[in-house]
Design an enzyme around this catalytic site. Structure first.
Site, short mmCIF file in Angstrom:
data_model
loop_
_atom_site.label_atom_id
_atom_site.label_comp_id
_atom_site.label_asym_id
_atom_site.label_seq_id
_atom_site.Cartn_x
_atom_site.Cartn_y
_atom_site.Cartn_z
N GLY A 155 0.84 -1.20 0.00
CA GLY A 155 0.00 0.00 0.00
C GLY A 155 0.88 1.26 0.00
O GLY A 155 1.23 1.76 -1.04
N SER A 251 4.94 -5.42 -3.45
CA SER A 251 4.65 -4.01 -3.62
C SER A 251 5.34 -3.19 -2.51
O SER A 251 6.55 -3.30 -2.34
CB SER A 251 3.13 -3.80 -3.63
OG SER A 251 2.80 -2.52 -4.10
N TYR A 252 4.60 -2.39 -1.74
CA TYR A 252 5.23 -1.61 -0.68
C TYR A 252 5.76 -2.47 0.45
O TYR A 252 6.53 -2.00 1.30
CB TYR A 252 4.28 -0.54 -0.13
CG TYR A 252 5.01 0.51 0.68
CD1 TYR A 252 5.74 1.52 0.03
CD2 TYR A 252 5.01 0.48 2.06
CE1 TYR A 252 6.44 2.46 0.76
CE2 TYR A 252 5.70 1.43 2.80
CZ TYR A 252 6.42 2.42 2.14
OH TYR A 252 7.13 3.35 2.86
N ASP A 443 3.87 -6.62 -15.06
CA ASP A 443 3.54 -5.48 -14.20
C ASP A 443 4.24 -4.24 -14.72
O ASP A 443 5.46 -4.21 -14.85
CB ASP A 443 3.99 -5.78 -12.77
CG ASP A 443 3.75 -4.61 -11.82
OD1 ASP A 443 2.87 -3.78 -12.11
OD2 ASP A 443 4.44 -4.54 -10.78
N HIS A 496 1.38 -7.57 -11.15
CA HIS A 496 1.84 -7.03 -9.87
C HIS A 496 1.61 -8.02 -8.73
O HIS A 496 2.44 -8.14 -7.84
CB HIS A 496 1.10 -5.72 -9.60
CG HIS A 496 1.65 -4.91 -8.49
ND1 HIS A 496 2.89 -4.30 -8.54
CD2 HIS A 496 1.13 -4.58 -7.27
CE1 HIS A 496 3.10 -3.63 -7.42
NE2 HIS A 496 2.06 -3.79 -6.63
#
Length: 526
Positions: A155, A251-252, A443, A496
């Protein structure tokens, strides 16, 4: 962002699907023009293909970078490990494991493994508690030998229950009716006992009784709370103490995973003993190094025919991706045109279809694990907001005043986010911790080019040169191994969220990571 708690069911405060509001762009006379991530967030938030979708993990990352890279007060220095966890934050856990046992989820097919869900308090005085969902290995006889694997979504502000558990590597996926589940035969609990954590507080079912906590979120606080969670969780599940422990995420979570790992190592050294038996980390399509992450994104666009070579040449010529750099009006104009060009694509998997109908179906559509449904966010949202589901999962919705959301807008301030986590990866390698980095190669948001550039910035010597790895007689992706026990791998045909798009290849990847074995380089061995 809306400074509210996010999570539980409330009949008086139901959220509806809504278009995202336009974020104003600077005028042509602005002295400081927005960086590429700021522009991406601005333009993608009004993209016609996104107007009926709630915020997802990729969009959350865009909006975060809009704040971070516009110099909005987020500290970008090096990560600071906490020095000591007060013993007052470690609580008795006797009897809580059985209270957390989930007998059966609504609409769930029959399974043999045990599953648990509940809360671990990480700050008693503040009333801050993190929600977890835990699935033991598919094979009961292997429970005592298979490792413990923690999964974190990014996020920041997105739920590991929404994505990791229900759309990626968990044992179930949600049908299009939003009421029933079907099995994921490529679940990662084939290879490990898998723990999903919703963090920081305010994400998913996790909460705090102290509303000011939501002004104190950041990388360091998240790592600290996650560490306290793990120490307490191991008290609740003492059979996993001493078990090989691995941390994974995407991701984050490229920030979350290394920072939690570093905090674990830090405390092991302070105590001069193994508190948590950390053996390795694995991160996918991960934010690693801001400068190369940005530069690699435009090169990916050009190399995949999403923008022209001329546009990419102008980006390289006129845009500066160094931390805190200012850019010219010309850079701004070029990037505006680029994002107009790609605004109708699913940038998180550039060849995948978009969700064209957000409505649930009265009866489940025919589902396939191998063909990811682009409307899955909507099914998961409906399922996890069902009162009987929340009750079965032991979600304390009385502590929350909104519907559960896959990604929350609770973050009123994010205090710290280092511009790079490369020094942490280097620290792990020097301490014998296994490090794997993987990339779904479709991605466009955190693309394979970005990850390659970030790893290249480490200037590592190559141990095993670039080559294909195989599964079922087909190329599963490509890989390169570096001296110091860092493995980089691509996953062919994955976006992703790698396990969503290529679940079989993702399971092979995690099997080999956990086993410490190289990915198979012949078609005769999987």
């Amino acid at each position: 962002m809306d400074p509210t708690l996010v999570g539980g069911r409330s009949s008086s405060k139901k959220r509806s699907l809504r278009p995202w509001t336009t974020t104003a762009t600077p005028s042509a006379s602005s002295s400081r023009l927005p960086d590429s991530f700021t522009l991406f967030a601005t333009l993608s938030s009004t993209s016609p293909v996104e107007t009926q979708c709630r915020k997802n993990q990729g969009q959350q990352l865009e909006h975060f970078y809009k704040a971070k890279l516009s110099n909005s007060g987020i500290e970008k220095g090096s990560f600071r490990a906490i020095h000591h966890v007060d013993s007052a934050r470690i609580h008795p856990q006797e009897g809580l494991k059985e209270q957390d046992r989930i007998e059966r989820l609504p609409g769930q097919p029959q399974v043999e493994f045990s599953q648990y869900g509940g809360y671990v308090t990480v700050d008693k005085s503040a009333g801050r508690a993190l929600y977890y969902y835990f699935v033991e290995s598919e094979k009961k006889k292997s429970n005592e030998s298979l490792p413990l694997l923690l999964w974190l979504n990014g996020g920041p502000g997105c739920s590991s229950l929404a994505y990791g558990a229900m759309q990626e590597l968990g044992p179930f996926r949600v049908h299009s009716d939003g009421k029933t589940l079907y099995r994921n035969r490529y679940s990662w609990n084939n290879a490990a006992n898998v723990l999903f954590l919703e963090s920081p507080a305010g994400v998913g079912f996790s909460y705090s009784n102290t509303t000011s906590d939501y002004n104190k979120s950041g990388d360091s606080r998240t790592a600290e709370d996650s560490y306290v969670f793990m120490v307490n969780w191991l008290e609740r599940f003492p059979e996993y103490k001493g078990r090989e422990f691995y941390i994974s995420g995407e991701s984050y979570a490229g920030h979350y995973v290394p920072q939690l790992a570093y905090t674990i190592l830090h405390h092991n050294k302070l105590a001069n003993k193994t508190i948590i038996n950390l053996k390795g980390i694995i991160i996918g399509n991960a934010i690693i190094n801001d400068e190369t992450d940005q530069r690699g994104m435009y090169d990916y666009f050009a190399s995949h025919a999403l923008i022209s070579d001329e546009d990419n040449h102008e980006v390289r010529k006129y845009c500066n991706f160094s931390p805190n750099a200012s850019n010219s009006k010309l850079c701004y104009a070029i990037i505006v045109e680029i994002y107009k060009t790609i605004s109708y694509l699913n940038i998180y998997s550039i060849y995948a279809p978009l969700c064209s109908n957000t409505n649930l179906t009265s009866r489940p559509k025919k589902a396939s694990i191998m063909n990811f449904d682009p409307c899955s966010d909507n099914y998961v949202y409906a399922y996890l907001n069902r009162p009987e589901v929340q009750a079965a999962m032991h979600a304390n919705v009385t502590k929350l005043d909104h519907d559960w959301e896959p990604c929350s807008d609770f973050i009123t301030k994010w205090n710290d986010s280092p511009s790079t986590i490369i020094p942490l990866l280097e620290e792990f390698m020097s301490n014998g911790i296994r490090v794997w980095v993987f990339s779904g190669d479709t991605d466009g948001r955190v693309p394979v080019t970005s990850t390659k550039y970030s790893i290249n910035a480490m200037k590592l010597d190559v141990k095993t040169a670039w080559h294909a790895w195989y599964l079922g007689g087909e190329v599963g992706g490509f890989t390169q191994v570096y001296k110091g026990d860092l493995t980089f791998a691509t996953v062919r045909g994955a976006g992703h969220q790698v396990p969503s798009y290529q679940p079989k290849r993702a399971l092979s990847l995690i099997w080999h990571f956990l086993g410490g074995s190289p990915l198979p380089d012949t078609t005769t061995y999987d």
